[in-house]
Design a protein around this motif. Sequence first.
Motif, short mmCIF file in Angstrom:
data_model
loop_
_atom_site.label_atom_id
_atom_site.label_comp_id
_atom_site.label_asym_id
_atom_site.label_seq_id
_atom_site.Cartn_x
_atom_site.Cartn_y
_atom_site.Cartn_z
N VAL A 108 0.89 -1.07 -0.05
CA VAL A 108 0.36 0.11 -0.31
C VAL A 108 0.05 1.17 -0.39
O VAL A 108 2.20 1.79 0.68
N THR A 109 0.14 2.59 0.03
CA THR A 109 0.87 4.03 -0.75
C THR A 109 0.38 4.84 -0.24
O THR A 109 -0.92 4.50 0.25
N ARG A 110 0.94 5.63 0.35
CA ARG A 110 -0.48 6.91 0.09
C ARG A 110 -1.25 7.54 -0.67
O ARG A 110 -0.99 7.24 -1.52
N MET A 111 -2.30 7.58 -0.06
CA MET A 111 -3.27 8.20 -1.40
C MET A 111 -2.64 10.16 -1.29
O MET A 111 -2.60 10.66 -0.76
N PRO A 112 -3.22 10.51 -3.00
CA PRO A 112 -3.11 11.65 -3.05
C PRO A 112 -4.17 12.53 -2.29
O PRO A 112 -5.13 12.12 -2.18
N SER A 113 -3.33 14.16 -1.87
CA SER A 113 -4.35 14.47 -0.82
C SER A 113 -5.19 15.41 -1.59
O SER A 113 -6.03 16.10 -0.45
N THR A 114 -5.06 15.59 -2.68
CA THR A 114 -5.73 16.28 -3.64
C THR A 114 -7.15 16.12 -4.31
O THR A 114 -8.24 15.71 -5.62
N LEU A 115 -7.26 14.26 -4.05
CA LEU A 115 -8.45 13.65 -4.48
C LEU A 115 -8.82 12.75 -3.65
O LEU A 115 -8.85 12.44 -2.45
N ASP A 116 -10.21 12.34 -3.91
CA ASP A 116 -11.36 11.74 -2.80
C ASP A 116 -11.87 10.76 -3.17
O ASP A 116 -10.50 9.98 -4.00
N PHE A 117 -11.72 9.33 -2.60
CA PHE A 117 -11.64 7.91 -2.79
C PHE A 117 -12.69 7.62 -4.32
O PHE A 117 -11.03 6.72 -4.59
N VAL A 118 -13.03 8.07 -4.81
CA VAL A 118 -13.74 7.65 -6.56
C VAL A 118 -12.20 8.05 -6.95
O VAL A 118 -12.29 6.93 -7.94
N GLU A 119 -11.87 9.54 -7.05
CA GLU A 119 -10.84 9.38 -8.21
C GLU A 119 -9.57 8.96 -7.69
O GLU A 119 -8.51 8.45 -8.89
N ALA A 120 -8.81 8.96 -6.65
CA ALA A 120 -7.69 7.54 -6.11
C ALA A 120 -7.61 6.88 -6.80
O ALA A 120 -6.52 6.21 -7.00
N SER A 121 -9.00 5.65 -6.53
CA SER A 121 -9.33 4.32 -7.20
C SER A 121 -8.33 3.76 -8.14
O SER A 121 -8.20 2.89 -8.62
N THR A 122 -8.57 5.05 -9.14
CA THR A 122 -8.62 5.00 -10.93
C THR A 122 -6.72 4.88 -11.25
O THR A 122 -6.66 5.25 -12.18
N LEU A 123 -6.17 5.88 -10.05
CA LEU A 123 -4.22 5.81 -10.27
C LEU A 123 -3.66 3.99 -10.71
O LEU A 123 -2.97 4.23 -11.41
N PRO A 124 -3.91 3.55 -9.49
CA PRO A 124 -3.40 2.04 -9.66
C PRO A 124 -2.40 1.37 -10.82
O PRO A 124 -1.28 1.06 -10.58
N CYS A 125 -3.45 1.07 -11.81
CA CYS A 125 -3.14 0.89 -12.64
C CYS A 125 -3.10 1.27 -13.96
O CYS A 125 -1.47 1.72 -14.59
N ALA A 126 -4.15 2.06 -14.52
CA ALA A 126 -4.19 3.30 -15.73
C ALA A 126 -3.09 4.37 -15.51
O ALA A 126 -2.74 4.48 -16.10
N ALA A 127 -3.52 4.99 -14.71
CA ALA A 127 -2.26 5.88 -14.92
C ALA A 127 -1.01 5.93 -14.41
O ALA A 127 0.63 6.00 -14.78
N LEU A 128 -0.74 4.81 -13.83
CA LEU A 128 1.01 4.27 -13.33
C LEU A 128 0.99 4.17 -14.36
O LEU A 128 2.57 4.02 -14.86
N THR A 129 0.43 2.94 -15.24
CA THR A 129 1.34 3.27 -17.04
C THR A 129 1.41 3.96 -17.53
O THR A 129 2.32 3.75 -18.18
N ALA A 130 0.32 4.93 -17.80
CA ALA A 130 0.53 6.24 -18.41
C ALA A 130 1.76 6.76 -17.83
O ALA A 130 2.97 7.42 -18.37
N TRP A 131 1.69 6.95 -16.53
CA TRP A 131 3.29 7.28 -15.96
C TRP A 131 4.96 6.78 -16.86
O TRP A 131 5.80 7.66 -16.83
N SER A 132 4.88 5.74 -16.51
CA SER A 132 5.70 4.90 -17.02
C SER A 132 5.79 4.43 -18.24
O SER A 132 6.88 5.00 -18.66
N ALA A 133 4.95 5.23 -19.08
CA ALA A 133 5.38 5.08 -20.59
C ALA A 133 5.58 6.35 -21.05
O ALA A 133 6.58 6.63 -21.46
#
Length: 339
Positions: free
Chosen positions: A127-152
């Motif tokens: 586990v890692t800390r949640m962004p302070s600027t996002l709510d739970f719904v928004e933050a839940s979208t990050l672990p796969c799609a957003a990280l894949t985009a970041w890595s790309a």
Amino acid sequence: MRKWVLEPGITGLDALVLKESPVPEPGPGQVRVAVKAASLNYRDQILLHGRWGITIEEEVVPLGDASGVIDAVGPGVEEWRVGDRVLGIYHGGWIDGPPPAEVGFGLGSPGQDGVLAEYIVLNADRVTRMPSTLDFVEASTLPCAALTAWSALTGDKPVRAGQRVLTLGTGGVSLFALQLALAMGAEVTALTGQDVKASRLLDLGATDVINYRTTPNWGEVVHSATGGMDKVVNTDGGNALTQSLAAVSAGGEIAFVGLFSEGDAPPPLLVLMTKAASIRGVAVGSATAFTQLIDFVDQHGIKPVVRSTFAFEDAKAAYTAQAGADVFGKIVVEVAPQS
């Protein structure tokens, strides 16, 4: 507690079953997370329908992306406290650098329970800390799609201000790549197969939008208009590789992310060689990269595009919505009310 599972030997929505089970207890080095929201990825459709020869041989809790609150810690856990808002980490054991030899399909895949449950237990380093600027719904979208985009967009050839980036389609990775690249100071050309989505991509900040169905030689068109893309985020797969090579600039990079097509026609290697371009495979990302992404999201105020949310009981409807051709943005299951 309630949890959704994929039953073995069945494919499609019939495989998805809601069950009751005891609330799990964290062991040494583990934490228990009260899940608030979980989001879907295209990978979850692959697992649901048994595509690519992947079969569910033992009951497994699906989905790999979740946000929540730690509500219990096991012996020996010092870095987390009850009440901490966290995200699950998609791949275990990948701290930094290249992926492990067998990176696998992440949480919610065969042999690895996922997050579509009211409570989950994970190792403390999962586990890692949640962004302070996002709510739970928004933050839940990050672990796969957003990280894949970041890595790309990062890696050995990170996008720099003033460069050009090409994104393919309007799936989760592509939309995050658009948003992240813009925050990095790049200009983004976006592809879509539906004209109705073009205005939404322009509203997000794309400089130009091309319909890849009506312009099948989109790579050649892009290169002619711009001189080439410094980064092509290929979320489609092998079928788009030839035009991706046409679009990329001399010395540029194609980040190969796609799962949608498995075309294996040999790419034009002469083009690859004469451009001195490179093709790099991207498999989500490491825990270190995820932390960097979270910091970047907070710093730049990036808000994920969420198409719709569904109640926990309506998980099957969420799967159906996520598979729709008109989807634009992430589909999220709200496991518990936000607070």
